[in-house]
Write a protein that holds these residues in place. Structure first.
Motif, PDB file in Angstrom:
ATOM      1  N   ALA A 169     -12.194  -4.458   3.499  1.00  0.00           N
ATOM      2  CA  ALA A 169     -12.381  -3.001   3.473  1.00  0.00           C
ATOM      3  C   ALA A 169     -11.945  -2.434   2.121  1.00  0.00           C
ATOM      4  N   LEU A 170     -10.813  -2.903   1.613  1.00  0.00           N
ATOM      5  CA  LEU A 170     -10.332  -2.432   0.306  1.00  0.00           C
ATOM      6  C   LEU A 170     -11.282  -2.857  -0.812  1.00  0.00           C
ATOM      7  N   GLU A 171     -11.714  -4.104  -0.777  1.00  0.00           N
ATOM      8  CA  GLU A 171     -12.635  -4.595  -1.810  1.00  0.00           C
ATOM      9  C   GLU A 171     -13.939  -3.822  -1.793  1.00  0.00           C
TER      10      GLU A 171
ATOM     11  N   LEU B 233       0.836  -1.200   0.000  1.00  0.00           N
ATOM     12  CA  LEU B 233       0.000   0.000   0.000  1.00  0.00           C
ATOM     13  C   LEU B 233       0.872   1.251   0.000  1.00  0.00           C
ATOM     14  N   SER B 234       0.365   2.304  -0.609  1.00  0.00           N
ATOM     15  CA  SER B 234       1.075   3.591  -0.542  1.00  0.00           C
ATOM     16  C   SER B 234       1.084   4.040   0.922  1.00  0.00           C
ATOM     17  N   ASP B 235       1.939   4.983   1.251  1.00  0.00           N
ATOM     18  CA  ASP B 235       2.052   5.447   2.642  1.00  0.00           C
ATOM     19  C   ASP B 235       0.706   5.933   3.181  1.00  0.00           C
TER      20      ASP B 235
ATOM     21  N   ASP C 100      -1.082   4.010   6.419  1.00  0.00           N
ATOM     22  CA  ASP C 100      -1.486   4.659   7.676  1.00  0.00           C
ATOM     23  C   ASP C 100      -2.963   4.438   7.962  1.00  0.00           C
ATOM     24  N   LEU C 101      -3.778   4.401   6.929  1.00  0.00           N
ATOM     25  CA  LEU C 101      -5.221   4.236   7.090  1.00  0.00           C
ATOM     26  C   LEU C 101      -5.598   2.814   7.536  1.00  0.00           C
ATOM     27  N   TYR C 102      -4.895   1.801   6.989  1.00  0.00           N
ATOM     28  CA  TYR C 102      -5.281   0.412   7.237  1.00  0.00           C
ATOM     29  C   TYR C 102      -4.454  -0.295   8.313  1.00  0.00           C
TER      30      TYR C 102
END
Length: 196
Positions: A108-110, A88-90, A94-96
């Protein structure tokens, strides 16, 4: 070259084998497929299976096999979570990060990106109808771009008959091709996409 004799070497070897770009919110399906390929090679994708039953809480009467299986599952979930987060990008990392389960992160991503994808699918139809060729770009490049749009529409189960595509392509020719467009429109024989 090292032999693949243990899981650690295997994991390092396969990370080099599967190139994973950091997911930044675009191309979710491509990112998901590549990551799932890696997790499958590592034999840990099973932890994302929504039908996977949780282990019962440990008790004194657990068998040695049950203890080993529980430990393996915990390790596989940790490795899977780490692989997901590391791709994941930074901003997304941080979010996940607060989510402790790889399945929770995956779901959550799906949920977020499949919902967005439905909106993008509708946008594809609009983009196809709005598409028109211009004089300052190569016609072949623009035809290719139109064919890519048709392929994306096919992926979302929107099938355009070939005769419709031929007519659309003729109508989308750039202004400098007006004479050729008129000539094609007045011909009585049918054209295939290849012939156009």
């Amino acid at each position: 070259m090292e032999t693949i004799s243990d899981n650690t070497t295997f994991k390092v070897t396969n990370q080099g084998f599967v190139k994973l770009d950091r997911f930044d919110g675009s191309n979710f399906t491509r990112w998901k497929d590549k990551l799932m390929f890696l997790l499958t090679i590592l034999k840990i994708s099973y932890v994302l299976d929504p039908n996977l039953q949780p282990f019962p809480e440990p008790i004194d009467k657990d068998t040695k096999k049950m203890i080993e299986d529980r430990k393996k599952r915990e390790e596989d979930e940790l490795v899977c979570r780490s692989h997901i987060l590391n791709t994941l990008s930074d901003r997304f990392y941080d979010l996940y990060t607060p989510m402790k389960s790889p399945r929770e992160i995956w779901n959550a991503l799906e949920f977020k990106y499949k919902t967005e994808k439905l909106g993008k699918d509708k946008f594809l139809i609009f983009k196809y109808f709005k598409f028109s060729m211009v004089d300052n770009l190569s016609v072949l490049d623009q035809v290719h771009e139109l064919q890519v749009l048709v392929t994306k529409l096919l992926k979302v189960k929107i099938v355009l008959p070939e005769s419709f595509q031929v007519g659309a392509m003729i109508s989308k020719l750039p202004p400098s091709w007006n004479d050729y467009r008129k000539k094609l429109q007045h011909k009585t024989e049918e054209f295939t996409l290849e012939e156009i």
